[in-house]
Design an enzyme around this catalytic site. Structure first.
Site, PDB file in Angstrom:
ATOM      1  N   ASN A 226       1.273  -1.149   0.045  1.00  0.00           N
ATOM      2  CA  ASN A 226       0.253   0.169   0.094  1.00  0.00           C
ATOM      3  C   ASN A 226       0.621   1.888  -0.174  1.00  0.00           C
ATOM      4  O   ASN A 226       2.243   1.523   0.231  1.00  0.00           O
ATOM      5  CB  ASN A 226      -0.334  -0.188   1.424  1.00  0.00           C
ATOM      6  N   PRO A 320      -3.142 -11.288  10.584  1.00  0.00           N
ATOM      7  CA  PRO A 320      -3.335 -10.986  11.901  1.00  0.00           C
ATOM      8  C   PRO A 320      -3.617 -10.195  11.803  1.00  0.00           C
ATOM      9  O   PRO A 320      -2.924  -8.596  11.414  1.00  0.00           O
ATOM     10  CB  PRO A 320      -1.778 -11.650  12.864  1.00  0.00           C
ATOM     11  N   ASP A 321      -4.620  -9.275  13.118  1.00  0.00           N
ATOM     12  CA  ASP A 321      -4.904  -7.470  13.632  1.00  0.00           C
ATOM     13  C   ASP A 321      -3.953  -7.797  15.003  1.00  0.00           C
ATOM     14  O   ASP A 321      -3.814  -8.213  15.506  1.00  0.00           O
ATOM     15  CB  ASP A 321      -5.642  -7.602  14.063  1.00  0.00           C
ATOM     16  N   ILE A 322      -2.346  -7.246  14.267  1.00  0.00           N
ATOM     17  CA  ILE A 322      -1.431  -6.885  15.313  1.00  0.00           C
ATOM     18  C   ILE A 322      -1.948  -6.061  16.481  1.00  0.00           C
ATOM     19  O   ILE A 322      -2.257  -6.087  17.235  1.00  0.00           O
ATOM     20  CB  ILE A 322      -0.698  -5.810  14.971  1.00  0.00           C
ATOM     21  N   PHE A 340      -4.531   3.451  14.997  1.00  0.00           N
ATOM     22  CA  PHE A 340      -5.188   4.291  13.744  1.00  0.00           C
ATOM     23  C   PHE A 340      -6.027   3.340  12.761  1.00  0.00           C
ATOM     24  O   PHE A 340      -6.360   3.179  12.832  1.00  0.00           O
ATOM     25  CB  PHE A 340      -3.944   4.671  12.769  1.00  0.00           C
ATOM     26  N   LYS A 354     -14.536   1.429  15.188  1.00  0.00           N
ATOM     27  CA  LYS A 354     -13.063   0.348  14.683  1.00  0.00           C
ATOM     28  C   LYS A 354     -13.002   0.546  15.991  1.00  0.00           C
ATOM     29  O   LYS A 354     -11.376  -0.378  16.490  1.00  0.00           O
ATOM     30  CB  LYS A 354     -12.126   1.373  13.447  1.00  0.00           C
TER      31      LYS A 354
END
Ligand code: PMT
Length: 421
Positions: A226, A320-322, A340, A354
């Site tokens: 990205n 994985p969602d850190i 963020f 979120k």
């Protein structure tokens, strides 16, 4: 960490509390920002005393500065009343720092050449205290070799410079020369005081920051990535280190230079970033500014050939969602977990959801639609979302966003320790 949440609605910043600032307001249009600057400094617990030059008085009145600072506004070098109440030497010494805002080309030239023909320049020459200037002038005046030479002279004498920024100037031209915004000036002052020996308010704390993109390989030559440049995350790591924190920065592939005084761990993929973050625990502060790829591809060992057949199909699996992992309840959960949110629509609403979903304490929401220029750009417009509500910050340089966030973090920990003692 509920005590942190309560501290968010401003209140004194410990770095500026009881600091005595002698604000010299010189004669430029940016003098109109002086009242707001005084207000914000006093909100943070600083004591402000003003000197207004003859030129400055064309833009702002002494009465305004006196009312807002709660002190007399000094103007004349040869005023009998002023001299009997407070000699100009004492005035220049009874401060922790002298701040010239706006600093015009004229006052910079006088400072560089040691001139002392009014109260402001006399105080600047007579002081034994540090000096900071916030230049403000027309772009041609700023880039003129004479001003640049004066600037250099002042820098070699350890005068601190904040700004100027680029943008529309009051004279109608566009370019460098715009006085730094009030939050940037405040952050520069806070940074200055934090750097004083043993004064870093985060000096006993460990911080972990993630930054940049992750690259998820497809084959040995291609990857999913990205547009994150790492500018925002790296600036946060630098700002926390400047406030004394022991910072580990886990960064994806970027060209940004390593910030001073920060331990940098370089990774490529989300899984590597996850591992490096776990290895960096325990930490009291976590800021996840990295743009982590949500999905990884099934990596092929050999380069996928373009052989004229159908385009290959990528098989993706979730990374994985850190942030969510670090924010999970448990003995290693950092005291303050900040994420963020990169959104292209319904910014604040999505960010609130979120924050709750990922169980983080604060969430910094930024618009990353192509129009915003946030990815890779130098500025950011953010909203700080906490349990107490949403605070929208003006568009600031990423460095200033980082400094302001670091200040908030310091204030939150100071608040917490006061509650515990
Ligand atoms: O790097 P720059 O060019 O300076 O740009 C800055 C930035 C836009 C990248 C930065 O300000 C920013 O918004 N970073 C978060 C980008 C992002 O991935 O947002 P998100 O809304 O998809 O993710 C929400 C949060 O979860 C983020 O804190 C992210 O770091 C974290 N996350 C997401 C996915 C994942 N697998 N692990 C995570 O930790």
């Amino acid at each position: 960490m509920n005590t942190i949440m309560r501290d968010l609605t401003a209140g004194p910043t410990p770095l500026l509390e009881n600091k005595r600032i002698l604000l010299i307001v010189a004669g430029g249009i940016a003098a109109v920002k002086a009242p707001d600057l005084i207000r914000r400094l006093r909100e943070r617990g600083a004591q402000v005393r003003c000197i207004l030059t003859k030129g400055g008085a064309n833009f702002v009145t002494p009465l305004t500065l006196a009312s807002l600072s709660g002190e007399k506004c000094y103007q004349d070098l040869f005023s009998l009343t002023d001299e009997s109440e407070m000699g100009h030497i004492r005035l220049s010494r009874e401060a922790d720092i002298l701040l010239v805002a706006p600093a015009t080309a004229d006052i910079m030239a006088k400072m560089a050449h040691g001139m002392a023909d009014d109260l402001a320049t006399t105080a600047l020459l007579a002081t034994d205290k540090p000096v900071m200037i916030a230049p403000s002038m027309n772009v041609m005046m700023w880039t003129h070799p004479a001003t640049q030479a004066n600037l250099q002279t002042l820098q070699t004498r350890d005068v601190r410079i904040v700004g100027p920024g680029a943008g529309d100037l009051a004279c109608g031209e566009v370019g460098d020369g715009r006085m730094a915004e009030v939050p940037e000036i405040i952050a520069a002052l806070a940074r200055f005081f934090a750097k004083a020996p043993n004064r870093g308010p985060l000096s006993s704390l460990k911080a972990l920051v993630t930054s940049g993109p992750t690259h998820e390989p497809i084959d040995p030559v291609r990857y999913i990535g990205n547009r994150s440049s790492g500018k925002q995350g790296h600036a946060i790591a630098a700002a926390l280190a400047e406030l004394g924190a022991d910072v580990t920065l886990v960064s994806g592939p970027v060209t940004e230079a390593d910030p001073d005084g920060v331990k940098v761990v370089r990774v490529e993929t989300a899984k590597q970033m996850m591992k490096a973050c776990k290895d960096a625990l325990p930490a009291q502060i976590v800021v996840c500014a990295a743009a982590v790829a949500d999905w990884a591809a099934d990596t092929r060992e050999a380069k996928i050939k373009k052989d004229g057949g159908a385009a290959p199909t990528l098989k993706l699996s979730e990374n994985p969602d850190i942030l969510a992992t670090l924010a999970q309840k448990g003995p290693l959960r950092p005291d303050l977990v900040i994420g963020f949110a990169a959104e292209t629509e319904n910014l604040v609403e999505n960010a609130k959801a979120k924050r709750a979903r990922k169980n983080c304490d604060w969430l910094v929401a930024n618009d990353v639609s192509q129009m915003s220029g946030t990815f890779g750009g130098d500025s950011n417009t953010v909203h700080l979302v906490t349990a107490d509500g949403v605070e929208s910050w003006p568009t600031l340089k990423k460095r200033a966003v980082a400094e302001r966030l670091a200040e908030r973090i310091a204030a939150a920990f100071n608040h917490q320790s006061q509650h515990q003692s």
